[in-house]
Design a protein around this motif. Structure first.
Motif, PDB file in Angstrom:
ATOM      1  N   GLU A  47       0.854  -1.198   0.000  1.00  0.00           N
ATOM      2  CA  GLU A  47       0.000   0.000   0.000  1.00  0.00           C
ATOM      3  C   GLU A  47       0.884   1.239   0.000  1.00  0.00           C
ATOM      4  O   GLU A  47       1.606   1.506   0.963  1.00  0.00           O
ATOM      5  CB  GLU A  47      -0.902   0.015   1.239  1.00  0.00           C
ATOM      6  CG  GLU A  47      -1.784   1.253   1.314  1.00  0.00           C
ATOM      7  CD  GLU A  47      -2.647   1.297   2.572  1.00  0.00           C
ATOM      8  OE1 GLU A  47      -3.016   2.399   3.000  1.00  0.00           O
ATOM      9  OE2 GLU A  47      -2.933   0.219   3.130  1.00  0.00           O
ATOM     10  N   ALA A  58      -4.556   1.147  -3.620  1.00  0.00           N
ATOM     11  CA  ALA A  58      -5.755   0.562  -3.008  1.00  0.00           C
ATOM     12  C   ALA A  58      -5.676  -0.955  -3.119  1.00  0.00           C
ATOM     13  O   ALA A  58      -6.369  -1.576  -3.930  1.00  0.00           O
ATOM     14  CB  ALA A  58      -7.013   1.092  -3.694  1.00  0.00           C
ATOM     15  N   HIS A  60      -6.735  -3.513  -1.421  1.00  0.00           N
ATOM     16  CA  HIS A  60      -7.899  -4.370  -1.195  1.00  0.00           C
ATOM     17  C   HIS A  60      -8.794  -4.426  -2.436  1.00  0.00           C
ATOM     18  O   HIS A  60      -9.390  -5.454  -2.743  1.00  0.00           O
ATOM     19  CB  HIS A  60      -8.698  -3.869   0.010  1.00  0.00           C
ATOM     20  CG  HIS A  60      -7.856  -3.704   1.239  1.00  0.00           C
ATOM     21  ND1 HIS A  60      -7.401  -2.481   1.654  1.00  0.00           N
ATOM     22  CD2 HIS A  60      -7.370  -4.609   2.114  1.00  0.00           C
ATOM     23  CE1 HIS A  60      -6.673  -2.641   2.754  1.00  0.00           C
ATOM     24  NE2 HIS A  60      -6.633  -3.921   3.043  1.00  0.00           N
ATOM     25  N   VAL A  61      -8.861  -3.317  -3.160  1.00  0.00           N
ATOM     26  CA  VAL A  61      -9.636  -3.298  -4.400  1.00  0.00           C
ATOM     27  C   VAL A  61      -8.932  -4.145  -5.460  1.00  0.00           C
ATOM     28  O   VAL A  61      -9.549  -4.980  -6.128  1.00  0.00           O
ATOM     29  CB  VAL A  61      -9.816  -1.858  -4.901  1.00  0.00           C
ATOM     30  CG1 VAL A  61     -10.564  -1.837  -6.235  1.00  0.00           C
ATOM     31  CG2 VAL A  61     -10.560  -1.019  -3.864  1.00  0.00           C
ATOM     32  N   LEU A  62      -7.627  -3.924  -5.604  1.00  0.00           N
ATOM     33  CA  LEU A  62      -6.867  -4.651  -6.623  1.00  0.00           C
ATOM     34  C   LEU A  62      -6.841  -6.152  -6.343  1.00  0.00           C
ATOM     35  O   LEU A  62      -6.836  -6.969  -7.265  1.00  0.00           O
ATOM     36  CB  LEU A  62      -5.448  -4.083  -6.700  1.00  0.00           C
ATOM     37  CG  LEU A  62      -4.519  -4.658  -7.764  1.00  0.00           C
ATOM     38  CD1 LEU A  62      -5.154  -4.600  -9.153  1.00  0.00           C
ATOM     39  CD2 LEU A  62      -3.187  -3.916  -7.747  1.00  0.00           C
ATOM     40  N   ALA A  64      -9.153  -8.006  -5.337  1.00  0.00           N
ATOM     41  CA  ALA A  64     -10.342  -8.660  -5.886  1.00  0.00           C
ATOM     42  C   ALA A  64     -10.094  -9.098  -7.324  1.00  0.00           C
ATOM     43  O   ALA A  64     -10.478 -10.201  -7.734  1.00  0.00           O
ATOM     44  CB  ALA A  64     -11.545  -7.728  -5.803  1.00  0.00           C
ATOM     45  N   GLN A  89     -13.431  -1.260   8.635  1.00  0.00           N
ATOM     46  CA  GLN A  89     -13.229  -1.101   7.190  1.00  0.00           C
ATOM     47  C   GLN A  89     -12.271  -2.161   6.648  1.00  0.00           C
ATOM     48  O   GLN A  89     -12.497  -2.733   5.580  1.00  0.00           O
ATOM     49  CB  GLN A  89     -12.676   0.296   6.900  1.00  0.00           C
ATOM     50  CG  GLN A  89     -13.677   1.426   7.034  1.00  0.00           C
ATOM     51  CD  GLN A  89     -13.008   2.775   6.848  1.00  0.00           C
ATOM     52  OE1 GLN A  89     -12.007   3.086   7.509  1.00  0.00           O
ATOM     53  NE2 GLN A  89     -13.532   3.580   5.948  1.00  0.00           N
ATOM     54  N   ALA A  93     -13.382  -5.104   3.960  1.00  0.00           N
ATOM     55  CA  ALA A  93     -12.736  -5.184   2.651  1.00  0.00           C
ATOM     56  C   ALA A  93     -12.101  -6.554   2.441  1.00  0.00           C
ATOM     57  O   ALA A  93     -12.253  -7.174   1.377  1.00  0.00           O
ATOM     58  CB  ALA A  93     -11.688  -4.080   2.524  1.00  0.00           C
ATOM     59  N   VAL A  97     -13.367 -10.169  -0.336  1.00  0.00           N
ATOM     60  CA  VAL A  97     -12.519 -11.002  -1.197  1.00  0.00           C
ATOM     61  C   VAL A  97     -12.427 -12.419  -0.649  1.00  0.00           C
ATOM     62  O   VAL A  97     -12.497 -13.402  -1.398  1.00  0.00           O
ATOM     63  CB  VAL A  97     -11.118 -10.374  -1.328  1.00  0.00           C
ATOM     64  CG1 VAL A  97     -10.250 -11.220  -2.257  1.00  0.00           C
ATOM     65  CG2 VAL A  97     -11.205  -8.943  -1.860  1.00  0.00           C
TER      66      VAL A  97
END
Length: 383
Positions: A47, A58, A60-62, A64, A89, A93, A97
């Motif tokens: 990060e 980001a 946690h988004v990636l 996924a 949070q 997150a 996933v």
């Protein structure tokens, strides 16, 4: 030599000069597929915020997207900077996933920020000097100054507050309780973090020194990640502090992964050529501007470097394992032996993503990862 430790990959989603952040993200997904095929155990994302040459802001988004593009390899963070979020949070997150890809998620947690707690020392100790322990270089600590104005702006945008690192232990305890399903709010209300609750999320703590992260990981019986590639001066202190503090908890025995910066090519000369630009790249971080887009080898500075540049980045140059597969494997064996690492976490930064993928392929073959067919193919291409 003891059995070689499993290898895993730490990816920052960098991109080179002339490329784009979007391409850096696509390269991460492609590299995760390659890592799985080659037999790496874990694929972790870092990060980093407001870096002009790093797209991994980001994780946690990636993750996924990485999880959807792979099938077996464990995926996770190294590390989620806990002060940038609330415990809930982070858990939610990770839980999204983990629920879609059960049994594969590693939640690595890192501590940062300021603390109001006294150190208990009258003065700060002198930075450690360079030394060699059983063949492993522990470089001299090299202090460097952050851009205070930029750092303050980033802290404000992330809603960091003075003393926020004081919450670290409680945040970790809350994360564990929310995943376990035992969390009760101070108001006495049971809280259930759907869809994370009950998921087999593996929680790690990561640290660069013999500080709160190492001690807390040991006290809670969690696995610990020690940082050689950025803070090599302190890696043995961090690992020793963790092992001294360890009490059976989540784990019955200590478990350590140690990071290393590596670059492998077919020959030492190729590796040196491909690796050009690393000094400028590290300097951009330490000068406070954030990691730049990795320079093209033909545009990069070559040795001998100016004394001021060497003074700022010499420790990173000295602890980067660069060379042909046999040479880099030998240096990783030394790192494993001296730190008594249970696993090794390797990271590679180059201008061309094909050179990164090739480095991981050659290392996997030399280290003995994957199937015999995969190793034979890498060896044949090398020949």
């Amino acid at each position: 030599m003891t059995d070689r430790a499993p290898l895993s990959i730490l990816d920052l989603s960098p991109f080179g000069a002339g490329s784009t952040p979007a391409q850096g993200l696509r390269d991460t997904i492609a590299l995760a597929r390659t890592a799985e095929r080659l037999g790496y155990r874990r694929y972790w994302l870092a990060e980093h915020h407001l870096n002009p040459g790093v797209a991994g802001a980001a994780p946690h988004v990636l993750l996924a997207a990485v999880a959807a593009a792979t099938e077996r390899i464990r995926i996770g963070t190294s590390a989620t900077i806990i002060g940038n979020y609330s415990a809930l949070q982070v858990v939610e997150a990770a839980g999204v996933v983990a629920a879609l890809h059960p049994g594969r998620f590693d939640l690595g947690i890192g501590r940062s920020g300021s603390t109001t707690q006294p150190t208990g020392r009258a003065s700060e100790p002198a930075p450690p000097q360079a030394r060699v322990v059983d063949g492993l270089l522990l470089p001299a600590a090299r202090p460097f100054a952050f851009d205070a104005v930029r750092f303050a702006a980033q802290a404000r945008l992330l809603r960091r507050t003075a003393g926020d690192a004081d919450r670290f232990e409680q945040d970790v305890l809350d994360i564990l309780a929310l995943i376990e399903g035992s969390y009760v709010a101070p108001e006495g209300v049971p809280i259930h973090a759907t869809p994370a609750e009950g998921q087999p999320i593996e929680v790690w703590l990561h640290g660069s020194t013999a500080g709160p992260s190492a001690e807390l990981a040991g006290r809670l019986g969690l696995p610990f990640g020690a940082n050689y590639h950025v803070a090599g001066s302190f890696v043995l202190d961090a690992v020793d502090a963790y092992r001294r503090a360890f009490r059976p908890g989540v784990l019955d025995a200590p478990h350590v992964i140690v990071s290393a910066d590596v670059l492998v090519a077919d020959t030492a000369a190729d590796a040196e050529r491909v690796g050009r630009g690393y000094a400028e790249w590290v300097h951009s971080i330490r000068a406070g501007q954030g990691a730049i887009a990795y320079p093209r080898p033909e545009d990069a500075l070559v040795e001998p470097f100016e004394p001021d540049l060497l003074d700022a980045v010499g420790d990173r140059l000295d602890t980067r394992f660069v060379g042909d597969p046999d040479h880099v494997s030998e240096r990783l064996e030394t790192l494993q032996r001296v730190t008594r690492a249970d696993e090794l976490l390797v990271t590679t930064i180059t201008h061309d993503p094909a050179d990164r993928a090739r480095s991981y392929e050659l290392l996997a073959a030399a280290w003995g990862l994957g199937s015999p067919a995969e190793r034979a193919l890498a060896t044949a291409v090398r020949a």
